[in-house]
Design an enzyme around this catalytic site. Structure first.
Site: not given
Length: 270
Positions: A63, A131, A142, A230
């Protein structure tokens, strides 16, 4: 026809498949354009994905390879994925069946559109996701404070480790691992999934892409936005992001696979 050929480059098996696919396509009379990194590994001249004029793209990998290829395209062209990854929800073909399907393709093949989402900050585009878009802290352990604004109204406020805004296509990715539902990719909508929310009442929401969706990060720890794994954008401790349907959907060659059967098959392999 012209075909862009892209391969995962860290797996010898994927590169071997790419070499065999290139030779088979050339014998069929198809013009093959190799993506530059793939070409470098095969010792041949290559092309940037964003500058290629092709009728289709064959992407060999998982993917991540498919998402990266979609990100790099300035104008979307139809993709068919050959799985050389872990699960490969976006890849419709396994290596042993790929050529039998691809050799049947001719001009006019069926294409399925997959909605992508666009993210904007102060009317400036940050990127498109096939996606998901992920908001998390730059420092581990946090929590962040979010407000969800739909059509100008604050509909939910919560604290959580992070937030996913997913497309239906991405519902089988990180969103599924975070407890979100599997969504039919033909649905046009945004899936909002809080990551480890402080209140158990904070649940995933599926919102029509026709609505105006705004994500507000309020007085929180420094955060970052990750688009499809990405691209990373630093957000600081406060931000307002508008989520909308991208102008260009991703295009996938119809491999005549039932989505729900494919998902069931992939999940059984996990």
């Amino acid at each position: 026809m012209k075909c862009l050929l892209v391969s995962r480059i860290d797996m010898p098996g994927a590169l071997s498949c790419a070499r065999q696919m290139k030779d088979a396509l050339l014998k069929k009379g198809v013009t093959v354009l190799l993506e530059k990194d793939t070409a470098a590994c095969l010792g041949e001249p290559g092309h940037l994905c964003g500058q290629v004029d092709a009728d289709m793209a064959v992407v060999i990998g998982g993917d991540g390879t498919i998402l990266r290829t979609v990100q790099q395209m300035q104008h979307q062209i139809p993709i068919i994925g050959i799985n050389h990854g872990e699960v490969g929800f976006l890849a419709d073909l396994e290596p042993d069946e790929a050529w039998d399907f691809i050799k049947t393709l001719s001009p006019g093949f069926a294409v399925e559109e997959r909605m992508r989402l666009s993210l904007l900050r102060d009317n400036k585009p940050l990127g498109d996701a096939l996606n998901e878009a992920l908001i998390v802290t730059t420092r581990p352990a946090k929590m962040l404070r979010f407000s969800i604004v739909i059509d100008g109204r604050v509909t939910e406020q919560f604290r959580s480790d992070g937030l996913l805004v997913s497309t239906p296509t991405g519902s089988t990715a990180y969103a599924m691992s975070a407890g979100g539902p599997i969504v039919d990719p033909r649905i046009q909508g945004f899936l909002i999934v809080p990551l480890a929310p402080y209140m158990l009442s904070s649940r995933p929401h599926l919102i029509s892409s026709n609505r105006r969706l705004e994500i507000r990060l309020e007085c929180s720890k420094p955060a970052k936005l990750v688009i499809d794994g990405q691209k990373t954008v630093e957000l600081g401790s406060s931000a307002s992001l508008v989520v909308q349907k991208a102008e260009q959907p991703a295009l996938f060659i119809d491999a005549r696979r039932n989505f729900f059967e494919k998902v069931d098959d992939k999940l059984r392999k996990l």
